[in-house]
Design a protein around this motif. Structure first.
Motif, PDB file in Angstrom:
ATOM      1  N   GLY A 271       2.625  -5.158   2.842  1.00 19.04           N
ATOM      2  CA  GLY A 271       3.564  -4.129   3.184  1.00 19.04           C
ATOM      3  C   GLY A 271       3.444  -2.615   2.463  1.00 19.04           C
ATOM      4  O   GLY A 271       2.300  -2.375   2.348  1.00 19.04           O
ATOM      5  N   THR A 272       4.280  -1.907   2.320  1.00 17.63           N
ATOM      6  CA  THR A 272       4.338  -0.637   1.817  1.00 17.63           C
ATOM      7  C   THR A 272       5.290  -0.227   0.561  1.00 17.63           C
ATOM      8  O   THR A 272       6.260  -0.510   0.819  1.00 17.63           O
ATOM      9  CB  THR A 272       4.390   0.255   2.942  1.00 17.63           C
TER      10      THR A 272
ATOM     11  N   GLU B 107       0.839  -0.379  10.208  1.00 17.79           N
ATOM     12  CA  GLU B 107       1.134  -1.631  11.007  1.00 17.79           C
ATOM     13  C   GLU B 107       0.296  -1.957  12.064  1.00 17.79           C
ATOM     14  O   GLU B 107      -0.194  -2.962  12.629  1.00 17.79           O
ATOM     15  CB  GLU B 107       2.628  -1.597  11.345  1.00 17.79           C
ATOM     16  N   LYS B 108      -0.238  -0.754  12.887  1.00 22.58           N
ATOM     17  CA  LYS B 108      -1.049  -0.727  14.084  1.00 22.58           C
ATOM     18  C   LYS B 108      -2.422  -1.419  13.657  1.00 22.58           C
ATOM     19  O   LYS B 108      -3.184  -1.979  14.161  1.00 22.58           O
ATOM     20  CB  LYS B 108      -1.233   0.756  14.618  1.00 22.58           C
TER      21      LYS B 108
ATOM     22  N   ASP C 151       2.902 -13.021   7.486  1.00 22.94           N
ATOM     23  CA  ASP C 151       3.896 -13.396   8.123  1.00 22.94           C
ATOM     24  C   ASP C 151       5.359 -12.530   7.892  1.00 22.94           C
ATOM     25  O   ASP C 151       6.139 -12.524   8.480  1.00 22.94           O
ATOM     26  CB  ASP C 151       4.381 -14.884   7.423  1.00 22.94           C
ATOM     27  N   ASP C 152       4.962 -11.756   7.122  1.00 24.31           N
ATOM     28  CA  ASP C 152       6.123 -10.539   6.810  1.00 24.31           C
ATOM     29  C   ASP C 152       5.204  -9.196   6.151  1.00 24.31           C
ATOM     30  O   ASP C 152       4.310  -9.051   5.917  1.00 24.31           O
ATOM     31  CB  ASP C 152       7.114 -10.965   5.714  1.00 24.31           C
ATOM     32  N   PHE C 153       6.159  -8.205   6.692  1.00 23.13           N
ATOM     33  CA  PHE C 153       5.615  -6.825   6.405  1.00 23.13           C
ATOM     34  C   PHE C 153       6.794  -6.154   5.569  1.00 23.13           C
ATOM     35  O   PHE C 153       7.792  -5.749   6.293  1.00 23.13           O
ATOM     36  CB  PHE C 153       5.155  -6.160   7.456  1.00 23.13           C
TER      37      PHE C 153
ATOM     38  N   TYR D  20       0.767  -1.209  -0.115  1.00 23.15           N
ATOM     39  CA  TYR D  20       0.100   0.030  -0.025  1.00 23.15           C
ATOM     40  C   TYR D  20       1.024   1.014  -0.035  1.00 23.15           C
ATOM     41  O   TYR D  20       1.864   1.330   0.678  1.00 23.15           O
ATOM     42  CB  TYR D  20      -0.914  -0.055   1.367  1.00 23.15           C
ATOM     43  N   TYR D  21       0.269   2.330  -0.643  1.00 19.96           N
ATOM     44  CA  TYR D  21       1.078   3.545  -0.773  1.00 19.96           C
ATOM     45  C   TYR D  21       0.865   4.386   0.417  1.00 19.96           C
ATOM     46  O   TYR D  21      -0.397   4.865   0.667  1.00 19.96           O
ATOM     47  CB  TYR D  21       0.696   4.340  -2.087  1.00 19.96           C
TER      48      TYR D  21
END
Length: 541
Positions: A68-69, A99-100, A110-112, A32-33
């Motif tokens: 992720g971002t 993330e919150k 499992d991953d960011f 995500y942006y």
């Protein structure tokens, strides 16, 4: 794509053997942006990915779930300048909120991956070099039209009413030195991919759109910029930064360690599915596979493009200000109620209209009336008629046999729908069982049976069949609403972990001590809730 599916007649030992094989399953959301806080439209995609990841884990797969971002680009640099902070400080703040949010929503990723992380930066540079050494990258001058919000270049013929065809906003003329990827050379290979592996891009409407796009003629892709510096430096020319799509799309393999630390990559790649919004299908089904072809790596098995959630006559958009804050809904109605609504109300691939009233009615009818009421009255009756202990069943009739048949066949029907990413229909299969159990109560009238001591075996069987039906429901809903599943199991006196195989048998509740708890989903006064939500919206504005 094939999921594990077990017919009700399949030998249990063989099922367990297959479960123990631990096949891998790799699912991703778009990254995500972080130009602003996420809205419920982003939540929709992540909730779908989370439900599939949880479903696959429950079926015994070794799952890798990535989100992720995407943190580079001109738009981020402009937003940071407006705020008077560095781009890194700006994205750090927004990403912390994202993330919150995922933590609040109990998303099981499992991953960011963040594209500003060193692990990603170095690997993107390595991927660029592979493409460059292949002869697929060259330097030239870009002259064209650019949409900053979408980070996209367009030709005059691609504009709609002179504006960006994706977001409808104005474009600007751009003229700068850039490096290009020879995307034009991959058009036929992509068409061959769609022809030979139509499952690569679903649903079919998206595939047809991409065929038409390619058949118009692919242009080479600009993959570097010099007009801003918030990006990954080009390893062969540090005046340039790597342009957003080569940077962003690579995350799906850089997060697995490609190319320098390939242990996870070799285990989980190719991805089983990239779950993306329809507005970025083109990047994932044209640019991304062409990049992978360039570096001679396997393609993902599938790209699935979902529709938009529409509100106020258009797509939810941070820039339009017509967004719905998921945190407000979570705080008021709970995580599971929101997840259920998003998964149940909308058909994958199609746009859907979001309104508070539709959401509240779904929560009331399905969750409070159907499921919550069934759990509440089942536990109450077992406490009242059976001293709180689920009895054995040594009696049956046409109603109980019909309920049992629906219950033990539900898991395969849910699997079949999940195979098609038809979340709404998978939940409908579960609710067929819930509604049948509610009807069973009306058919058997346990309160009448309880008045006749000679019908005690029939009453006990009735209680057993309701408890068993709910035990199976607690397994089936676990990927979609795991907290509700666990609360149900506590009230039903069930111990131990949730096991998918347990949905195929109609035994296991006998002897369990039930314990009445708070209502799973309190019934809502819809008019009052609509007024309260409107008041909250006005305060936020």
């Amino acid at each position: 794509m094939t999921l594990l599916r077990f017919p009700a007649t399949f030998d249990a030992r063989k099922r367990l053997e297959r479960m123990n094989e631990k096949k891998t399953y790799y699912i991703t959301t778009p990254i995500y942006y972080p130009s602003d806080n996420l809205h419920i439209g982003h939540t929709y995609c992540t909730v779908m990915a989370d439900a599939m990841a949880r479903f696959k884990r429950l079926q015994g797969y070794d799952v890798r779930f990535l989100t992720g971002t995407d943190e580079h680009g001109q738009k981020i640099q402009k937003r940071a300048d407006e705020k008077g902070v560095s781009p890194q400080a700006f994205v750090d703040d927004v990403v912390a909120g994202i993330e919150k949010l995922w933590e609040t929503m109990e998303i099981s990723n499992d991953d960011f991956i963040r594209t500003t992380e060193e692990r990603h930066v170095k690997r993107v540079q390595d991927i660029f070099m592979k493409m460059y050494e292949k002869g697929d990258i060259y330097k030239s001058v870009y002259e064209g039209l650019y949409c900053t919000p979408c980070e996209s270049f367009w030709t005059e013929s691609q504009l709609v009413d002179g504006k960006c065809p994706d977001c409808g906003r104005p474009v600007e003329k751009a003229d700068e030195e850039a490096y290009f990827f020879k995307l034009s050379e991959y058009g036929q290979k992509l068409l061959d991919l769609y022809e030979e592996h139509p499952e690569f891009l679903e649903p079919e409407t998206r595939r047809n759109e991409m065929k038409a796009f390619i058949n118009q003629g692919l242009e080479d892709l600009c993959i570097s910029r010099t007009s801003f510096d918030w990006g990954i430096p080009l390893p062969i020319d540090e005046k340039h930064v790597i342009y957003v799509w080569l940077d962003a799309l690579s995350n799906y393999v850089t997060a697995l360690g490609y190319p320098d630390d390939p242990e996870l990559y070799e285990k989980y790649w190719p991805a089983d599915v990239h779950l993306v919004g329809k507005e970025i299908v083109r990047f994932h089904s044209v640019i991304w596979p062409a990049m992978l072809m360039s570096i001679d790596e396997p393609l993902p098995k599938q790209v699935r493009g979902h529709g938009w959630l529409l509100i106020d006559g258009g797509k939810m958009s941070k820039s339009k200000g017509n967004v719905v804050d998921p945190v407000v809904l979570i705080e008021r109605y709970g995580i599971d109620a929101l997840k259920y609504f998003l998964l149940r109300e909308y058909t994958f691939g199609q746009d859907g209209i979001f309104t508070n009233e539709v959401m509240l009615r779904r929560m009331n009818f399905d969750l409070a009336n159907d499921l919550g009421n069934l759990v509440s009255r089942t536990v109450s009756m077992i406490e009242k008629y059976c001293d709180g202990i689920v009895p054995d069943a040594v009696w049956d009739d046409e109603f109980s046999n019909d309920l049992k048949e629906i219950a033990v066949s539900a898991a395969d029907k849910v699997s079949e729908q999940m195979d098609k990413f038809a979340y709404n229909m998978a939940l409908e299969e579960i609710w067929i069982l819930i509604r049948r159990a509610n009807k069973f109560v009306d058919e058997k009238e346990p309160w009448v049976l309880a008045k006749d001591p000679e019908r005690k075996e029939e009453l006990d069987a009735c209680m057993n069949y309701l408890a068993e039906s709910l035990r199976i429901v607690s397994v089936l809903i676990h990927p979609f609403m795991h907290t509700t599943s666990e609360r149900m199991r506590t009230q039903l006196g069930l111990e131990g972990e949730v096991v998918w195989e347990d949905a195929y048998k109609f035994t296991g509740s006998e002897g369990c001590k039930v314990e009445k708890g708070d209502p799973l989903f309190p019934r809502l006064d819809i008019e009052k809730e609509l007024a309260a939500l409107e008041e909250l919206k006005e305060k936020a504005e």
